[in-house]
Enzyme design. Structure first.
Site, PDB file in Angstrom:
ATOM      1  N   HIS A  73      51.082   3.562  19.885  1.00  0.00           N
ATOM      2  CA  HIS A  73      50.691   2.910  21.365  1.00  0.00           C
ATOM      3  C   HIS A  73      49.682   2.033  21.206  1.00  0.00           C
ATOM      4  CE1 HIS A  73      53.081   6.328  23.690  1.00  0.00           C
ATOM      5  NE2 HIS A  73      53.894   5.180  23.313  1.00  0.00           N
ATOM      6  N   ASP A  75      46.980   1.936  23.210  1.00  0.00           N
ATOM      7  CA  ASP A  75      45.677   2.464  23.593  1.00  0.00           C
ATOM      8  C   ASP A  75      45.134   3.284  22.077  1.00  0.00           C
ATOM      9  OD1 ASP A  75      47.887   4.043  23.973  1.00  0.00           O
ATOM     10  OD2 ASP A  75      46.546   5.369  25.460  1.00  0.00           O
ATOM     11  N   HIS A  76      45.973   3.080  21.093  1.00  0.00           N
ATOM     12  CA  HIS A  76      45.533   3.761  19.836  1.00  0.00           C
ATOM     13  C   HIS A  76      45.501   2.629  18.725  1.00  0.00           C
ATOM     14  CE1 HIS A  76      45.337   7.788  21.216  1.00  0.00           C
ATOM     15  NE2 HIS A  76      46.381   7.228  22.244  1.00  0.00           N
ATOM     16  N   ASP A 194      43.507  16.298  23.012  1.00  0.00           N
ATOM     17  CA  ASP A 194      44.058  15.202  24.023  1.00  0.00           C
ATOM     18  C   ASP A 194      43.949  15.880  25.446  1.00  0.00           C
ATOM     19  OD1 ASP A 194      45.543  13.390  25.838  1.00  0.00           O
ATOM     20  OD2 ASP A 194      47.303  14.188  24.915  1.00  0.00           O
ATOM     21  N   HIS A 363      62.066  10.469  34.368  1.00  0.00           N
ATOM     22  CA  HIS A 363      60.844  10.162  33.398  1.00  0.00           C
ATOM     23  C   HIS A 363      60.344  11.622  33.202  1.00  0.00           C
ATOM     24  CE1 HIS A 363      57.886   8.246  31.193  1.00  0.00           C
ATOM     25  NE2 HIS A 363      56.780   9.057  31.978  1.00  0.00           N
ATOM     26  N   GLY A 366      54.770  12.285  27.974  1.00  0.00           N
ATOM     27  CA  GLY A 366      54.507  12.523  26.769  1.00  0.00           C
ATOM     28  C   GLY A 366      53.237  13.208  26.493  1.00  0.00           C
ATOM     29  N   HIS A 367      52.480  13.798  27.363  1.00  0.00           N
ATOM     30  CA  HIS A 367      51.247  14.478  27.236  1.00  0.00           C
ATOM     31  C   HIS A 367      51.319  15.956  27.425  1.00  0.00           C
ATOM     32  CE1 HIS A 367      48.822  11.013  26.355  1.00  0.00           C
ATOM     33  NE2 HIS A 367      49.583  10.132  27.110  1.00  0.00           N
ATOM     34  N   ASP A 442      38.799 -12.564  27.011  1.00  0.00           N
ATOM     35  CA  ASP A 442      39.354 -13.451  28.021  1.00  0.00           C
ATOM     36  C   ASP A 442      39.859 -14.541  27.215  1.00  0.00           C
ATOM     37  OD1 ASP A 442      40.124 -14.770  30.248  1.00  0.00           O
ATOM     38  OD2 ASP A 442      38.011 -14.699  31.155  1.00  0.00           O
TER      39      ASP A 442
END
Lengths: 553, 553
Positions: A73, A75-76, A194, A363, A366-367, A442
């Protein structure tokens, strides 16, 4: 560092959701877990991406033995293209699918040749410096997710990565409870866990429950079915494909990242699609609506995504038709609610039937929810506990959860990005703080947008800007042209002629006292600024940025 | 208009949440239900408030017989100070508490003398023009909320206002089921029903369930208890006061609107506070922490509210202490999630124990969920149905609900702001569309901020602004000073000297081709603009607003 200590330095993901990056040091060796990216929030005007500040590592590059990636993902893995060059390209260790996703990303940035990515399987054992490295399979909303075990000479450190426990996962590979139990029996010195979903009681349902909802919706769909979800949610795509198969529908993929990810997942064997089922998006209209499923990106209402374009009648290939059924198979990420709602409203306006989370069971997260967090803590029974991946309140709640299971208070550390934590076999403590925070990407630049630029953007966004431009005689200091007043985002100039004319008068007045002896233009500018600022606030209760420009001739 | 028709024109609240305003016309008579305000979303840069566009009424003012207000929330009364003067101050009809809230508001705007507010009770019957007006009590998150019955000569129109059915309301006054049943029996031609919570299955719990949660939290609170909620949620305040009484605590009020509202609610008899229980916020520290409850505003994380200031250690009187317990007794309004989370994180950081919705049962909604919506439809059994108060998807879902209860499709109209709906005793249809939409209040001005100003603010917020300022000889057209490059919110000037210097070169180059004959400055400006725009995008991938200024000497 002495050999009786482990040092842990979070550079991202603690005290925030996103840009996860954890540094673990033992002796001369440094290991990094994940190098994630964060998407800008609404205060970060115009910023494209946020990456971790890695200056802590600047003088320690030669000690980095590897970057261990828990899953693919953003964020990883999303900051790898920016951080790898800064760290002189240390080797990366990742599972097969994760590696595939990283490759795509590095290719785009033309960094693939310079990078070593070692593909590992969850059963592998490595030696990196003085540490043994092992892995354990976890469940998450992407296949091939792992937790990481670092066996230092003074004890074992376990990083869970993002996880949930799914006893009936779609890919048939449940989290490795046996390995976790064994690790707990052997003794875990430190666990990093987590915390994302610590606010939710109970268990996160199995990914498989989506199956029933999809089945029901497909059974009643009179026309096409359009499913929007995350491109990385391969298990979700699998379930849509399986349902399509049951209802004898063809599947078209729409959205660049969806096409790329599905392609790769098929090639690497992570997605099973019956032969002949995939059709090209260009050919959708050659089939009966009742024969078609479209899987697309845009479940977060992102402005340029496929679903948003479809909702806005702006997509190259897909227009909503009477009898279309749309499924948003995702939950809005906090901050995206309004965009998602806008998309749903537009879809309804075009006449689609729309199913979305809250209304329908389309939905699952996943956590791990609270009971799973307790299960992980109970399996690993760590001596010390450091909650990771969460905003401060979530870290605190996770700490309280560990405490409620019997971990003593002094064995738990709630830390945030940049905190330096050290532990021996006897104790854990926060020993200091290092540079950390947000580095903004940016456009082409990394790091040049700082607090000043952002503050200016904020001021500009609120009340716009007003410039007073003036040409003066270099010798006499007398104005010879202007002042001209130019403004944007403050008032509509044609409606405000009177206001701007009298603002101009004020500038002239404020200059008249100066007669001749003012080559100190910064003084003059300040005077113009304060005069205008006061006057405009009095008249409008707005505070535009005021910018006096004086040119000497 | 012929006497066989009723016309209904929503000017706010249909297709959006907020600024509710409904126009109902029969013959020569116009009645208005509610005149609400909306708070700006993140695309409305710098805007303070959004009010309805009432230009439809501009030539019909003399026909307005009255403004009927359902309850005292901002989204139902907040635009009165702006709209009343535009409509020549038609008389207002409101219940006692609602009237009190309107008075406070009009006083602030110095409009109280010009306004006639008639206090009505739910049992009253009025004649306004050719229509009989009646009311019925409903439950909502503010006391004294009513629905409105308009008896026209051709049939009865019912507007539910915001409502829920609470069989055990804190103020002891449940919704008037009897009256609703009677209305249904007599026959309702048109019902307009609140759709806000149509996405929630089941029943909205009674306000009274909060009591148990409060009790549990108070019982375990070692120090002060700080409760943040909406200032208008008088029933919630009552429950906090009641719980404080049971636990022998004193109550302090913090936040201007909380102090004002509670004051008024006590005076008007809507809130019972035991004598001597209220203490001044200044005196909090004279009491033991275990004796103190603070009730404050700020449950939405609003930047200048009491709770946010407390969380940021920026409040004049209240600092978080060890052992403080904070309750956020509200749900984040969509769009406010991030601000609320920031506040909660900060409170945890200061060491408070924090209870909030999701984690703990500390809030219930004031709107009807699906089963209650069905109940209302089943009581009134209207011939025609118009869902109101909701975004488009909510209106559609409410329409489907009515359809599922047996209302024929052609008897239901899903309309949005500005749609003109007409009904006879036989049929309902949409006959046209009038001007409607958002009028922005920014500072002192109403309506001068339009799409152009907002678009400029958006561009400025993304990549800032760059100005090229130039003085030229009027006669020869030759540059005699400049170009000077000035920029804000684009790059940090000190870091970008090279970039800006070469931008300046480009401007000079683009001028050099013009030699002498260019008094067509708009052409020159366009050239500077396109040159710079292209160059800067190539170098930075950013698109600042570019503003060339040419001064003639």
């Amino acid at each position: 560092m002495t050999k009786d200590k482990i040092r842990v330095v979070p550079l991202g993901g603690l005290g925030e959701i996103g840009k996860n990056m954890m540094v673990i040091e033992y002796g001369d060796d440094i290991l990094i877990v994940d190098v994630g990216v964060m998407f800008p929030d609404d205060e970060m005007f115009g910023v494209d991406l946020v990456i971790p500040d890695t200056s802590y590592l600047a003088d320690k590059k030669h000690r980095i033995r590897g970057i261990l990636i828990t899953h693919g993902h953003e964020d990883h893995v999303g900051s790898l293209p920016y951080v790898l060059p800064m760290l002189d390209f240390p080797p990366i260790y990742a599972t097969r699918l994760t590696q595939g996703l990283i490759q795509v990303k590095l290719k785009e940035h033309r960094l693939l040749e310079k990078t070593i990515i070692n593909v590992i399987s969850p059963e592998d054992k490595l030696e990196l410096g003085s540490c043994g490295i092992e892995f354990f399979r976890v469940n998450h909303s992407i296949p091939d997710a792992i937790g990481i075990v670092i066996r230092t000479p003074i004890g074992t450190v376990v990083h869970t990565g993002d996880y949930k426990f799914d006893y009936t996962p779609v890919d048939g590979k449940p989290a490795d409870l046996g390995k976790l139990g064994e690790l707990g029996n052997q003794g875990v010195l430190l666990m990093m866990g987590d915390s994302t979903r610590v606010e939710s009681p109970g268990y996160t349902p199995s990914e498989r429950v989506i199956n029933d909802s999809l089945d029901k919706i497909f059974a009643n769909a009179p026309g096409r079915v359009i499913v929007a979800t995350f491109a990385s949610l391969i298990s979700r795509v699998q379930q849509v494909v399986d349902t399509a198969e049951r209802y004898e529908r063809f599947v078209a993929l729409v959205g660049r990242s969806m096409v790329n990810n599905v392609q790769m997942a098929i090639e690497l064997g992570y997605l099973r699609v019956p032969k002949g089922m995939l059709i090209r998006a260009e050919d959708i209209n050659k089939f009966n609506p009742g024969q078609v499923v479209i899987i697309c990106t845009g479940s977060q209402g992102e402005p340029t995504s496929a679903l948003t374009r479809i909702a806005n009648e702006d997509h190259r290939l897909v227009r909503i038709q009477e009898a279309d059924t749309v499924i948003l198979s995702a939950t809005p990420v906090p901050g995206n609610e309004k965009m998602v709602h806008r998309t749903i409203n537009s879809l309804f306006r075009q006449g689609a039937e729309v199913f979305y989370q809250g209304l329908s069971n389309v939905h699952v997260s996943g956590h791990a929810a609270q009971e799973e967090l307790k299960l992980m803590l109970s399996l690993l029974r760590p001596k010390f506990f450091l909650p990771v991946h969460g905003e401060y309140r979530q870290l605190i709640l996770h700490a309280k959860l560990a405490y409620s299971l019997g971990t003593p208070e002094e064995h738990i550390v709630v830390a945030e990005d940049g905190d330096i934590i050290e532990l021996t076999q006897e104790r854990i403590e926060m020993v200091g703080h290092t540079t950390s925070g947000n580095v903004y990407v940016d456009g082409l630049s990394v790091g040049d947008v700082g607090q000043i630029v952002l503050r200016d953007r904020k001021v500009l966004s609120q009340d716009g800007i007003l410039m007073a431009v003036l040409t003066v005689d270099k010798e006499t200091g007398q104005p010879i042209a202007g002042p001209d007043i130019v403004t944007r985002g403050f008032v509509y100039m044609r409606d405000a002629e009177e206001l701007l004319a009298s603002a101009r008068e004020r500038v002239i007045d404020s200059l008249s006292g100066l007669n001749g002896h003012s080559s100190d233009w910064s003084f003059v500018k300040d005077k113009i600024k304060s005069t205008l600022s006061e006057y405009l606030y009095e008249k409008t209760r707005r505070r535009p940025m005021i910018l006096p420009v004086v040119m000497e001739v």
